[in-house]
Enzyme design. Structure first.
Site, PDB file in Angstrom:
ATOM      1  N   PRO A  48       0.999  -1.516  -0.495  1.00  0.00           N
ATOM      2  CA  PRO A  48       0.267  -0.637   0.436  1.00  0.00           C
ATOM      3  C   PRO A  48       0.797   1.293  -0.091  1.00  0.00           C
ATOM      4  O   PRO A  48       2.340   1.215   0.443  1.00  0.00           O
ATOM      5  CB  PRO A  48      -0.579   0.151   1.166  1.00  0.00           C
ATOM      6  CG  PRO A  48      -0.392  -1.220   2.693  1.00  0.00           C
ATOM      7  CD  PRO A  48       0.795  -1.692   1.324  1.00  0.00           C
ATOM      8  N   ASN A  49       0.002   2.438  -0.688  1.00  0.00           N
ATOM      9  CA  ASN A  49       1.286   3.702  -1.196  1.00  0.00           C
ATOM     10  C   ASN A  49       2.272   3.910  -1.429  1.00  0.00           C
ATOM     11  O   ASN A  49       2.463   4.742  -1.214  1.00  0.00           O
ATOM     12  CB  ASN A  49       1.040   4.235   0.552  1.00  0.00           C
ATOM     13  CG  ASN A  49      -0.096   4.360   1.231  1.00  0.00           C
ATOM     14  OD1 ASN A  49      -0.932   4.457   0.986  1.00  0.00           O
ATOM     15  ND2 ASN A  49      -0.002   4.016   2.300  1.00  0.00           N
ATOM     16  N   ARG A 106       5.432  11.019  -2.868  1.00  0.00           N
ATOM     17  CA  ARG A 106       4.665  10.769  -0.913  1.00  0.00           C
ATOM     18  C   ARG A 106       6.443  10.539  -0.635  1.00  0.00           C
ATOM     19  O   ARG A 106       7.480   9.871  -0.418  1.00  0.00           O
ATOM     20  CB  ARG A 106       4.502   9.461  -1.126  1.00  0.00           C
ATOM     21  CG  ARG A 106       4.659   8.957  -0.218  1.00  0.00           C
ATOM     22  CD  ARG A 106       3.953   6.871  -0.236  1.00  0.00           C
ATOM     23  NE  ARG A 106       4.073   6.530   1.290  1.00  0.00           N
ATOM     24  CZ  ARG A 106       4.599   5.165   1.872  1.00  0.00           C
ATOM     25  NH1 ARG A 106       4.828   4.246   1.279  1.00  0.00           N
ATOM     26  NH2 ARG A 106       4.148   4.772   3.710  1.00  0.00           N
ATOM     27  N   TYR A 144      11.160   8.306   1.587  1.00  0.00           N
ATOM     28  CA  TYR A 144      11.483   7.518   0.188  1.00  0.00           C
ATOM     29  C   TYR A 144      11.675   7.779  -1.200  1.00  0.00           C
ATOM     30  O   TYR A 144      12.273   7.153  -1.988  1.00  0.00           O
ATOM     31  CB  TYR A 144       9.996   7.418  -0.469  1.00  0.00           C
ATOM     32  CG  TYR A 144       9.123   6.591   0.850  1.00  0.00           C
ATOM     33  CD1 TYR A 144       9.524   5.577   1.518  1.00  0.00           C
ATOM     34  CD2 TYR A 144       8.353   7.474   1.603  1.00  0.00           C
ATOM     35  CE1 TYR A 144       9.238   4.678   2.447  1.00  0.00           C
ATOM     36  CE2 TYR A 144       7.952   6.963   2.689  1.00  0.00           C
ATOM     37  CZ  TYR A 144       8.614   5.602   3.099  1.00  0.00           C
ATOM     38  OH  TYR A 144       7.246   4.876   4.117  1.00  0.00           O
ATOM     39  N   ASN A 192       7.658  -5.884  -0.852  1.00  0.00           N
ATOM     40  CA  ASN A 192       7.528  -4.283   0.247  1.00  0.00           C
ATOM     41  C   ASN A 192       6.338  -4.526   0.526  1.00  0.00           C
ATOM     42  O   ASN A 192       4.874  -4.163   0.112  1.00  0.00           O
ATOM     43  CB  ASN A 192       8.016  -3.518  -0.186  1.00  0.00           C
ATOM     44  CG  ASN A 192       8.110  -2.479   0.604  1.00  0.00           C
ATOM     45  OD1 ASN A 192       7.780  -2.498   1.490  1.00  0.00           O
ATOM     46  ND2 ASN A 192       8.965  -0.948  -0.123  1.00  0.00           N
ATOM     47  N   ALA A 220       3.673  -0.680   5.166  1.00  0.00           N
ATOM     48  CA  ALA A 220       2.941  -0.012   6.650  1.00  0.00           C
ATOM     49  C   ALA A 220       2.746  -2.306   7.449  1.00  0.00           C
ATOM     50  O   ALA A 220       2.885  -2.137   8.035  1.00  0.00           O
ATOM     51  CB  ALA A 220       2.052  -0.166   7.423  1.00  0.00           C
ATOM     52  N   HIS A 276       4.752  -4.455   9.485  1.00  0.00           N
ATOM     53  CA  HIS A 276       4.491  -3.998  11.008  1.00  0.00           C
ATOM     54  C   HIS A 276       3.673  -4.728  12.051  1.00  0.00           C
ATOM     55  O   HIS A 276       3.695  -4.867  13.327  1.00  0.00           O
ATOM     56  CB  HIS A 276       4.638  -2.827  11.112  1.00  0.00           C
ATOM     57  CG  HIS A 276       5.669  -1.988  10.562  1.00  0.00           C
ATOM     58  ND1 HIS A 276       6.731  -1.998  10.432  1.00  0.00           N
ATOM     59  CD2 HIS A 276       5.037  -0.009   9.481  1.00  0.00           C
ATOM     60  CE1 HIS A 276       7.175  -1.408   9.372  1.00  0.00           C
ATOM     61  NE2 HIS A 276       6.973  -0.247   8.747  1.00  0.00           N
ATOM     62  N   GLU A 296      12.174  -9.116   1.700  1.00  0.00           N
ATOM     63  CA  GLU A 296      11.567  -8.677   1.627  1.00  0.00           C
ATOM     64  C   GLU A 296      12.512  -7.062   1.538  1.00  0.00           C
ATOM     65  O   GLU A 296      13.125  -7.506   2.103  1.00  0.00           O
ATOM     66  CB  GLU A 296      11.168  -8.461   3.245  1.00  0.00           C
ATOM     67  CG  GLU A 296      10.598  -7.345   4.366  1.00  0.00           C
ATOM     68  CD  GLU A 296       9.287  -7.631   5.236  1.00  0.00           C
ATOM     69  OE1 GLU A 296       8.978  -8.632   5.398  1.00  0.00           O
ATOM     70  OE2 GLU A 296       9.940  -6.815   5.949  1.00  0.00           O
ATOM     71  N   HIS A 327      12.436  -2.811   2.420  1.00  0.00           N
ATOM     72  CA  HIS A 327      12.270  -1.714   2.639  1.00  0.00           C
ATOM     73  C   HIS A 327      12.990  -0.277   1.405  1.00  0.00           C
ATOM     74  O   HIS A 327      14.145  -1.003   2.208  1.00  0.00           O
ATOM     75  CB  HIS A 327      11.484  -1.792   3.976  1.00  0.00           C
ATOM     76  CG  HIS A 327      10.239  -2.893   4.669  1.00  0.00           C
ATOM     77  ND1 HIS A 327       9.610  -2.228   4.694  1.00  0.00           N
ATOM     78  CD2 HIS A 327      11.027  -3.821   4.853  1.00  0.00           C
ATOM     79  CE1 HIS A 327       8.695  -2.839   5.114  1.00  0.00           C
ATOM     80  NE2 HIS A 327      10.010  -4.200   6.185  1.00  0.00           N
ATOM     81  N   SER A 336      13.233   2.447   2.700  1.00  0.00           N
ATOM     82  CA  SER A 336      14.259   3.616   3.774  1.00  0.00           C
ATOM     83  C   SER A 336      15.025   2.554   4.730  1.00  0.00           C
ATOM     84  O   SER A 336      13.431   1.323   5.114  1.00  0.00           O
ATOM     85  CB  SER A 336      12.771   4.196   4.659  1.00  0.00           C
ATOM     86  OG  SER A 336      11.671   3.469   4.741  1.00  0.00           O
ATOM     87  N   ARG A 390      13.671   4.930  11.993  1.00  0.00           N
ATOM     88  CA  ARG A 390      13.129   5.307  11.885  1.00  0.00           C
ATOM     89  C   ARG A 390      11.320   5.435  13.576  1.00  0.00           C
ATOM     90  O   ARG A 390      12.472   5.253  14.048  1.00  0.00           O
ATOM     91  CB  ARG A 390      11.997   4.970  10.796  1.00  0.00           C
ATOM     92  CG  ARG A 390      12.348   5.476   9.238  1.00  0.00           C
ATOM     93  CD  ARG A 390      12.174   5.405   8.425  1.00  0.00           C
ATOM     94  NE  ARG A 390      10.860   6.804   7.460  1.00  0.00           N
ATOM     95  CZ  ARG A 390       9.684   5.753   6.945  1.00  0.00           C
ATOM     96  NH1 ARG A 390       9.886   5.080   6.668  1.00  0.00           N
ATOM     97  NH2 ARG A 390       8.349   6.450   7.365  1.00  0.00           N
TER      98      ARG A 390
END
Ligand code: DQA
Length: 144
Positions: free
Chosen positions: A9-10, A17, A22, A73, A76, A79, A97, A99, A101, A106
């Site tokens: 998502p996103n 964004r 990112y 990826n 969120a 998590h 996996e 990511h 960032s 973070r």
């Protein structure tokens, strides 16, 4: 050999964004780099982006039946989605996996990835290069 790359998502909003986190590359730019690296490695790659947890799970199930490996990826969902973690554990192909960032640097909630435990490995914080590195890792894993 086929490899599925799943963006969560996103990630369709990459480029606009939070560019300070990112970067400015769009998802199309990233998919192009993935396509180029995949061709060099002799993979047939399919890139998909899904906002919903169910669509990601269904794509993982399909990959388990049709691909040699997958890169995900989860955004969120990493998590807190035990359902995606279970889907990764259920399929018999290596999943890496990624990511963009450095989630370890973070907010507190991003430091936990419940999906990572089900994956063969994790690459975090290297931007779009993370996907290319994950492809190379899959090439090595699948050649053994
Ligand atoms: C992300 C990190 C996640 O914490 C976040 O929710 C994302 C993107 C990354 O690629 O850095 O959507 O997965």
């Amino acid at each position: 050999m086929r490899v599925l790359v799943l963006h969560g998502p996103n990630l369709n909003l990459l480029g606009e964004r939070e560019p300070q986190i990112y970067g400015t590359q769009t998802l199309a730019d990233i998919n192009e780099a993935i396509g180029k690296a995949a061709r060099e490695l002799g993979f047939e790659v399919q890139c998909e982006q899904h906002a919903s947890e169910g669509a990601i799970i269904e794509a993982l199930h399909r990959a388990g039946a049709t691909s040699g490996g997958a890169i995900v990826n989860p955004g969120a969902y990493a998590h807190y989605s035990y359902a995606i973690a279970d889907a990764i554990a259920a399929i018999r192909i290596p999943v890496i996996e990624v990511h963009l960032s450095n989630v370890a640097a973070r907010e507190e909630f991003r430091r936990i990835s419940v999906t990572a435990a089900a994956c063969r490995g994790v690459i975090t914080g290297l931007g779009a290069s993370g996907y290319v590195l994950a492809l190379r890792a899959l090439a090595e894993l699948l050649s053994n």
